[in-house]
Design a protein around this motif. Structure first.
Motif, PDB file in Angstrom:
ATOM      1  N   ALA A 206       0.856  -1.190   0.000  1.00  0.00           N
ATOM      2  CA  ALA A 206       0.000   0.000   0.000  1.00  0.00           C
ATOM      3  C   ALA A 206       0.891   1.240   0.000  1.00  0.00           C
ATOM      4  O   ALA A 206       1.289   1.734   1.061  1.00  0.00           O
ATOM      5  CB  ALA A 206      -0.927   0.001   1.208  1.00  0.00           C
ATOM      6  N   LEU A 208       1.460   4.976  -0.310  1.00  0.00           N
ATOM      7  CA  LEU A 208       0.733   6.243  -0.207  1.00  0.00           C
ATOM      8  C   LEU A 208       1.234   7.226  -1.255  1.00  0.00           C
ATOM      9  O   LEU A 208       2.442   7.379  -1.442  1.00  0.00           O
ATOM     10  CB  LEU A 208       0.915   6.824   1.196  1.00  0.00           C
ATOM     11  CG  LEU A 208       0.165   8.123   1.498  1.00  0.00           C
ATOM     12  CD1 LEU A 208      -1.332   7.836   1.637  1.00  0.00           C
ATOM     13  CD2 LEU A 208       0.693   8.773   2.778  1.00  0.00           C
ATOM     14  N   PHE A 222      -3.742   5.842  -2.523  1.00  0.00           N
ATOM     15  CA  PHE A 222      -2.612   4.936  -2.728  1.00  0.00           C
ATOM     16  C   PHE A 222      -2.329   4.755  -4.216  1.00  0.00           C
ATOM     17  O   PHE A 222      -3.138   5.124  -5.073  1.00  0.00           O
ATOM     18  CB  PHE A 222      -2.895   3.595  -2.038  1.00  0.00           C
ATOM     19  CG  PHE A 222      -3.071   3.736  -0.555  1.00  0.00           C
ATOM     20  CD1 PHE A 222      -1.978   3.699   0.294  1.00  0.00           C
ATOM     21  CD2 PHE A 222      -4.330   3.945  -0.006  1.00  0.00           C
ATOM     22  CE1 PHE A 222      -2.131   3.859   1.657  1.00  0.00           C
ATOM     23  CE2 PHE A 222      -4.501   4.106   1.367  1.00  0.00           C
ATOM     24  CZ  PHE A 222      -3.393   4.066   2.195  1.00  0.00           C
TER      25      PHE A 222
END
Length: 425
Positions: A206, A208, A222
């Motif tokens: 994930a 960002l 994301f």
């Protein structure tokens, strides 16, 4: 931390390194609903234990607990049941041009004088400039300067991951430490990360790309296009990632925090683990210095074989040399390290059978190894990076945000606890 202050809040923690794990544990214990978002496919951040050699883990990032006495990582290692192998800087030998050499003089006396003079100057300057301004430097011969420069490279630039021309003369070494010596993890530093992560909600892969303040909290975006909401966030991204601009903050961070991000430096220390089919012919000392020539390529070696199930040597490059060597492929890196060993011990030094090489500058989730103080920065710069933004909804942590213990794993851990406390307070 008071449970009522955090209870029920949705908190997103960005990064599953030691700062993020510490913050998440503390917030979860206080009753928050915590999710960790990690860009990599593993936890640990700049703790990375490579286990591709069966039964022979090697740490490609952090290796040591620096200072065992009173260090929170010592207690965490005990909880995790992780074995420790103490190392001693006094257990050292020096080699160059094919034979053992007298252990070289250390540079601390001149560096202390340079630092004292820098504090008397109107403005901070680089460590190199402060040394060059000393009368003694002007009286030194070319050979004496070369020896001093090599000592600075081994003992300062390798400690802070940067050229002495980039380091603050006033604050390059500004940090507190723990006593009691240092220790390695024969079975891998990642044991601490996995222990600290138990019971936490961690989402791997994930990455960002943006975070935006909204009326109902925060909106996180994301790289895959997915989004998540939270009431608050702890950002533990490495300094190099914050400096890259890969993450969009809306609204912008406070001017003092953004200035701190831009002002601090991101250093580089890379490793090369060499594996042998038989114990290599080196002394039993923990540390082996390479006096060259050249004295700035592979200058420091560690002999961890006493604690490993197979014969190993570990070599380092730091600062500009590390940036240069990071562009080499594995075969070139192994060959260069073997050439250094032959220059140190003789042309018949056996060839390694395998190597493991780190490249932290090229890692998009790190963009370097750890932070350092350029001229004009210091502990106050790190305090400006740490703490809260966006009316208390956004907290920052990580080794770069640790004013007392920067550039260390224990500094990252303590900064994560501080960020959790700040959010809950």
């Amino acid at each position: 931390m008071a449970a009522g202050a955090a209870g029920g809040r949705r908190v997103a923690v960005i990064g599953a390194g030691m700062a993020g794990l510490a913050a998440a544990r503390a917030l979860a214990q206080a009753g928050a609903d915590v999710t960790i978002f990690e860009a990599r496919d593993r936890i640990g951040g700049r703790i990375w234990t490579d286990r591709s050699w069966p039964g022979l883990p090697v740490d490609m990032g952090a290796s040591w607990i620096h200072g065992l006495t009173g260090n929170p990582l010592t207690a965490l290692a005990r909880e995790a049941g992780a074995a420790l192998h103490p190392t001693d800087y006094e257990s050292a030998a020096a080699f160059g041009a094919g034979r053992e050499r007298p252990y070289p003089a250390e540079p601390w006396g001149m560096l202390e004088k340079a630092q004292a003079q820098a504090w008397k100057a109107d403005a901070d300057l680089s460590l190199r400039a402060a040394v060059a301004a000393l009368p003694r430097w002007g009286r030194m011969t070319a050979a004496e300067r070369d020896a001093f420069r090599a000592a600075v490279h081994r003992m300062v630039e390798h400690e802070y991951g940067a050229d002495w021309g980039e380091l603050s003369a006033r604050s390059y070494d500004e940090a507190e430490g723990f006593g009691g010596g240092d220790a390695l993890f024969p079975q891998g530093y990642d044991q601490l990360a996995h222990h600290a992560a138990r019971g936490l909600d961690i989402r791997l892969g994930a990455r960002l790309t943006a975070v935006r303040a909204a009326r109902d909290g925060l909106r996180l975006t994301f790289a895959d296009g997915s989004e998540a909401g939270a009431d608050a966030m702890v950002c533990t991204l490495p300094l190099g990632v914050l400096q890259s601009g890969d993450i969009a903050f809306d609204p912008p961070l406070s001017p003092a925090r953004q200035s701190a991000i831009e002002s601090l430096g991101m250093g580089l220390l890379n490793k090369c683990w060499l594996r042998f089919d038989a114990p290599p012919p080196v002394p039993r000392a923990d540390w082996i210095l390479n006096l060259g020539p050249p004295a700035d390529l592979w200058p420091e070696w560690v002999n961890p074989s006493a604690a490993a199930p197979a014969p190993l040597l570990l070599a380092f490059n730091a600062g500009p040399r590390a940036d240069e060597a990071e562009a080499w492929d594995d075969a070139t890196t192994l060959g260069s390290a073997h050439d250094a060993l032959k220059a140190m011990f003789g042309s018949r030094f056996p060839a390694p059978i395998a190597a493991q090489v780190s490249r932290w500058r090229a890692d998009p989730a790190a963009r370097g190894s750890y932070s350092f103080h350029p001229p004009g920065t210091g502990a106050d710069t790190r305090r400006a990076l740490a703490g809260l933004d966006w009316d208390g909804r956004l907290a920052f942590a990580g080794e770069a945000a640790s004013p007392d213990h920067p550039s260390t794993v224990h500094g990252a851990w303590l900064s994560g606890l501080a960020a959790a406390q700040a959010l809950a307070g």
